[in-house]
Design a protein around this motif. Sequence first.
Motif, PDB file in Angstrom:
ATOM      1  N   VAL A  29      25.973 -17.194  -3.057  1.00 53.65           N
ATOM      2  CA  VAL A  29      24.771 -16.105  -3.241  1.00 53.65           C
ATOM      3  C   VAL A  29      24.136 -16.103  -2.073  1.00 53.65           C
ATOM      4  O   VAL A  29      23.638 -14.822  -1.289  1.00 53.65           O
ATOM      5  CB  VAL A  29      24.047 -16.488  -4.559  1.00 53.65           C
ATOM      6  CG1 VAL A  29      22.758 -15.705  -4.455  1.00 53.65           C
ATOM      7  CG2 VAL A  29      24.533 -15.859  -5.558  1.00 53.65           C
ATOM      8  N   ARG A  33      23.521 -12.963   0.558  1.00 51.36           N
ATOM      9  CA  ARG A  33      22.045 -12.446   0.735  1.00 51.36           C
ATOM     10  C   ARG A  33      21.723 -12.607   2.545  1.00 51.36           C
ATOM     11  O   ARG A  33      21.101 -11.655   2.917  1.00 51.36           O
ATOM     12  CB  ARG A  33      20.950 -13.270   0.273  1.00 51.36           C
ATOM     13  CG  ARG A  33      21.014 -12.839  -1.371  1.00 51.36           C
ATOM     14  CD  ARG A  33      19.937 -13.890  -1.897  1.00 51.36           C
ATOM     15  NE  ARG A  33      19.921 -13.359  -3.535  1.00 51.36           N
ATOM     16  CZ  ARG A  33      19.338 -14.610  -4.187  1.00 51.36           C
ATOM     17  NH1 ARG A  33      19.024 -15.517  -3.938  1.00 51.36           N
ATOM     18  NH2 ARG A  33      19.602 -13.988  -5.652  1.00 51.36           N
ATOM     19  N   TYR A  58      29.827 -11.426  -5.535  1.00 49.79           N
ATOM     20  CA  TYR A  58      28.849 -11.598  -4.924  1.00 49.79           C
ATOM     21  C   TYR A  58      28.204 -10.457  -4.137  1.00 49.79           C
ATOM     22  O   TYR A  58      27.144 -10.470  -3.500  1.00 49.79           O
ATOM     23  CB  TYR A  58      29.102 -12.823  -3.935  1.00 49.79           C
ATOM     24  CG  TYR A  58      29.551 -13.980  -4.674  1.00 49.79           C
ATOM     25  CD1 TYR A  58      28.352 -14.585  -5.301  1.00 49.79           C
ATOM     26  CD2 TYR A  58      30.788 -14.569  -4.789  1.00 49.79           C
ATOM     27  CE1 TYR A  58      29.010 -15.840  -5.984  1.00 49.79           C
ATOM     28  CE2 TYR A  58      31.238 -15.756  -5.327  1.00 49.79           C
ATOM     29  CZ  TYR A  58      30.303 -16.387  -5.935  1.00 49.79           C
ATOM     30  OH  TYR A  58      30.555 -17.451  -6.762  1.00 49.79           O
ATOM     31  N   HIS A  61      24.583  -9.232  -4.159  1.00 47.12           N
ATOM     32  CA  HIS A  61      23.566 -10.000  -3.576  1.00 47.12           C
ATOM     33  C   HIS A  61      23.577  -9.648  -2.203  1.00 47.12           C
ATOM     34  O   HIS A  61      22.655 -10.114  -1.545  1.00 47.12           O
ATOM     35  CB  HIS A  61      23.915 -11.567  -3.618  1.00 47.12           C
ATOM     36  CG  HIS A  61      23.931 -11.907  -5.165  1.00 47.12           C
ATOM     37  ND1 HIS A  61      22.801 -12.020  -5.837  1.00 47.12           N
ATOM     38  CD2 HIS A  61      24.863 -12.274  -5.838  1.00 47.12           C
ATOM     39  CE1 HIS A  61      23.043 -12.641  -7.108  1.00 47.12           C
ATOM     40  NE2 HIS A  61      24.418 -12.815  -7.039  1.00 47.12           N
TER      41      HIS A  61
END
Length: 82
Positions: A29, A33, A58, A61
């Motif tokens: 994650v 990000r 994912y 994210h």
Amino acid sequence: PTAKLFKTAAAAIGYPGLRPHDARHLCAVNLARAGVPLVDIGRWLGHSPQSVTVTLRYARHCPEDAAQRARVLLEGRLAAGT
């Protein structure tokens, strides 16, 4: 021994219920990000390159400006002639 060490370390930082899988997921994650491409996250996690569906979880994210970042990087590479 490794499982006990992980459990001891997790308890020491205040997360006694933390599992290795939780730490792995959190890593993925945070990579997403940070704007790391999903294909690289999949490699990091050891996912099969033929099956990206596991890594796609994912994608939500990824930063909203990921496409803009990619464009800026591409333009920079093109301008540098590389």
